[in-house]
Design an enzyme around this catalytic site. Structure first.
Site, PDB file in Angstrom:
ATOM      1  N   ASP A  25      89.200  79.152  48.597  1.00 55.34           N
ATOM      2  CA  ASP A  25      88.657  78.757  49.501  1.00 55.34           C
ATOM      3  C   ASP A  25      89.241  78.715  50.712  1.00 55.34           C
ATOM      4  OD1 ASP A  25      86.869  76.935  51.256  1.00 55.34           O
ATOM      5  OD2 ASP A  25      86.620  75.397  50.035  1.00 55.34           O
TER       6      ASP A  25
ATOM      7  N   GLN B 263      85.178  82.298  47.465  1.00 55.72           N
ATOM      8  CA  GLN B 263      83.953  81.649  48.181  1.00 55.72           C
ATOM      9  C   GLN B 263      83.740  82.511  49.483  1.00 55.72           C
ATOM     10  OE1 GLN B 263      81.935  77.607  50.207  1.00 55.72           O
ATOM     11  NE2 GLN B 263      83.932  77.288  49.187  1.00 55.72           N
TER      12      GLN B 263
ATOM     13  N   HIS C 200      80.650  70.440  41.597  1.00 55.96           N
ATOM     14  CA  HIS C 200      81.431  70.555  42.628  1.00 55.96           C
ATOM     15  C   HIS C 200      82.481  69.147  42.818  1.00 55.96           C
ATOM     16  CE1 HIS C 200      82.626  69.941  47.031  1.00 55.96           C
ATOM     17  NE2 HIS C 200      82.939  71.248  46.784  1.00 55.96           N
TER      18      HIS C 200
ATOM     19  N   LYS D 136      82.445  81.650  52.449  1.00 57.86           N
ATOM     20  CA  LYS D 136      81.798  80.457  53.227  1.00 57.86           C
ATOM     21  C   LYS D 136      81.149  80.987  54.526  1.00 57.86           C
ATOM     22  CE  LYS D 136      83.788  75.944  53.807  1.00 57.86           C
ATOM     23  NZ  LYS D 136      83.586  75.313  52.157  1.00 57.86           N
TER      24      LYS D 136
ATOM     25  N   GLN E 283      76.052  70.792  44.509  1.00 57.93           N
ATOM     26  CA  GLN E 283      77.298  70.008  44.971  1.00 57.93           C
ATOM     27  C   GLN E 283      76.637  68.603  44.834  1.00 57.93           C
ATOM     28  OE1 GLN E 283      78.400  70.964  48.771  1.00 57.93           O
ATOM     29  NE2 GLN E 283      76.422  71.454  49.413  1.00 57.93           N
TER      30      GLN E 283
ATOM     31  N   THR F   7      78.249  75.232  53.461  1.00 63.75           N
ATOM     32  CA  THR F   7      78.388  73.961  53.736  1.00 63.75           C
ATOM     33  C   THR F   7      77.405  73.164  53.420  1.00 63.75           C
ATOM     34  OG1 THR F   7      79.631  72.209  55.051  1.00 63.75           O
ATOM     35  CG2 THR F   7      78.487  74.184  56.076  1.00 63.75           C
ATOM     36  N   CYS F   8      77.554  71.730  52.864  1.00 62.26           N
ATOM     37  CA  CYS F   8      76.441  70.780  53.058  1.00 62.26           C
ATOM     38  C   CYS F   8      76.078  70.521  54.587  1.00 62.26           C
ATOM     39  CB  CYS F   8      76.901  69.256  52.431  1.00 62.26           C
ATOM     40  SG  CYS F   8      78.398  68.717  53.380  1.00 62.26           S
TER      41      CYS F   8
ATOM     42  N   GLU G 229      88.247  75.305  42.215  1.00 61.64           N
ATOM     43  CA  GLU G 229      88.185  75.669  43.596  1.00 61.64           C
ATOM     44  C   GLU G 229      89.354  75.077  44.455  1.00 61.64           C
ATOM     45  OE1 GLU G 229      85.329  75.889  47.523  1.00 61.64           O
ATOM     46  OE2 GLU G 229      84.582  75.638  45.466  1.00 61.64           O
TER      47      GLU G 229
ATOM     48  N   ASP H 106      85.779  71.513  43.029  1.00 59.82           N
ATOM     49  CA  ASP H 106      86.530  71.568  43.990  1.00 59.82           C
ATOM     50  C   ASP H 106      87.580  70.269  44.050  1.00 59.82           C
ATOM     51  OD1 ASP H 106      87.689  72.286  46.489  1.00 59.82           O
ATOM     52  OD2 ASP H 106      85.731  72.483  47.513  1.00 59.82           O
TER      53      ASP H 106
END
Length: 430
Positions: A311, A333, A198, A335, A176, A364-365, A277, A240
């Site tokens: 998502d 996804q 991403h 998540k 990403q 997630t980041c 996404e 995304d």
């Protein structure tokens, strides 16, 4: 062997939390921050520092393992749990969670995880209710505790719990880029990342008023892949768009105008396969499933080779099953912080088996290296279609964390039973 204690310490996550609703409403970038007021409950600013809660489980032999509670960057959006505040949940971990787990056998991962799942959730309205981030972090610690006590890999522990045959090859990693969508994409191309980039197209300004900026970006990405990628490189493009395509066109999504736009995206990405996404955000799960299925059918009928990825409103295990059952996505996804316990993420991946929907183990980041390592074992135990590189938005660090954990685990498994690598058998799942 027994669990002696469970302790929690507030810490830092790998990125920040953003008020997605405020950004979509027009909050403007102010350097790395955003100008304007937040609109989602719990936020003090449109962008603020992410938080983690470090959960440490001490075992009877004096050893200790940890898991990290963390929530997604866009907390409170798309039906997710609200903003996670680590200090506020510390007493819950050291109170009800510790009371439920202390004295239990750490080897019994599935039973211990079930005990945590039985505690009151936010949805049930209990006074000491557990945010999904808490279930996530505690389950990681329990997984690592079981592996330590069994002298096995966490992959093997999960495979035993779910009766799965673990992957024998690396799961494709998805990089990403964050807003550095060109520079970080070039980093990914140089390293031959299987799925990228991403792109973070979360506003009209980034997508383009007619969607033209995404088309231009995919053309650029394809050109750079040919220039920078290693010999024989065949990546999959995955962008995304955070519902912005839906805002641009509106329903119905199977009409010619929408399908033609996706055909332009496919042509721009050619010869590389493309996944998009979050094409729209319909406001609730039922509507989202209906609209995603509508778009998927429209693309299929027109022969447009773009896969769509669920998502928004696909947060829980039940959500994943609903999207899969209704054929509303080519990829879902999973998540991970929104699913809660890592065993639930694993079940979500296996829910795609035998269907035409693939499972992308995301997250997630805004996680930590510890939670990212735990997710590697979920991906390996279930042989997911792809795995997110995390935490952070610098790309290189997260890619290193998940790639090295995956390669180390596969090498350890091969050393334990060389026949596993030779014939792909399940072996002893260590």
């Amino acid at each position: 062997m027994r669990i002696e204690s469970v302790r929690a310490t507030p810490g830092a996550s790998g990125f920040y939390v953003d008020d997605q609703a405020a950004i979509k409403a027009g909050a403007t970038e102010d350097g790395f921050a955003y100008a304007g007021d937040p609109v989602t409950e719990g936020f003090d600013a449109v962008r603020q520092a992410g938080e983690a809660l470090i959960v440490e489980v001490e075992l009877a032999d004096g050893s200790a393992v940890r898991g990290d509670c963390a929530a997604v960057q866009y907390s409170g959006a798309g039906g997710r749990d609200p903003l996670f505040r680590a200090e506020a949940y510390r007493p819950v971990v050291e109170g009800p969670v510790a009371d439920a787990l202390e004295g239990r056998d750490p080897r019994a991962f599935a039973n211990n995880a079930a005990v945590v799942e039985s505690l009151p959730s936010r949805a049930s309205g209990g006074g000491d209710s557990l945010h999904t981030a808490l279930r996530y972090g505690v389950s990681q610690a329990l997984l690592f505790a079981a592996a330590r006590a069994r002298r096995a890999t966490p992959t093997g522990v999960l495979a035993d719990a779910l009766d799965t045959a673990p992957a024998t090859e690396p799961v494709p990693v998805f990089g990403q880029s964050g807003d550095a969508r060109r520079r970080n994409a070039e980093k990914m191309l140089l390293k031959g990342v299987p799925v990228l980039p991403h792109g973070l197209f979360n506003s009209e300004a980034k997508l383009g008023s007619d969607g033209e900026r995404l088309v231009e970006y995919l053309e650029w990405l394809g050109s750079r892949a040919a220039d920078l990628g290693p010999e024989g490189y065949e990546p999959r493009f995955h962008v995304d768009v955070y519902g912005t395509v839906g805002e641009l066109f509106g329903p119905p999504y199977d009409r010619a105008e929408v399908v033609d736009y996706f055909a332009k995206l496919a042509a721009a990405a050619d010869p590389y396969p493309l996944q998009v996404e979050g094409p729209m955000d319909a406001g609730d799960r039922t509507a989202q499933i209906r609209r995603m299925a509508e778009l998927r059918d429209g693309l299929a009928d027109a022969g447009v080779p773009v896969d769509i990825v669920a998502d928004e409103w696909c947060n829980t295990l039940d959500d994943v099953r609903a999207f899969v059952d209704e054929g509303a996505a080519d990829v879902v996804q999973v998540k991970t912080p929104d699913l809660g316990g890592v065993q639930r993420s694993a079940r979500a991946v296996t829910a795609c088996e035998g269907t035409d929907t693939r499972a992308y183990l995301g997250g997630t980041c805004n996680e930590t290296a510890v939670s990212a390592r735990a997710c590697v074992h979920v991906a390996l135990a279930t042989d997911a279609a792809q795995l997110l590189a995390k935490p952070g938005m610098g790309f290189d660090e997260g890619y290193m964390v998940v790639t090295n954990e995956m390669r180390r685990t596969l090498a350890r498994r091969e050393r334990a039973d060389p026949q596993v690598a030779a014939d792909g058998s399940g072996g002893d799942r260590r």
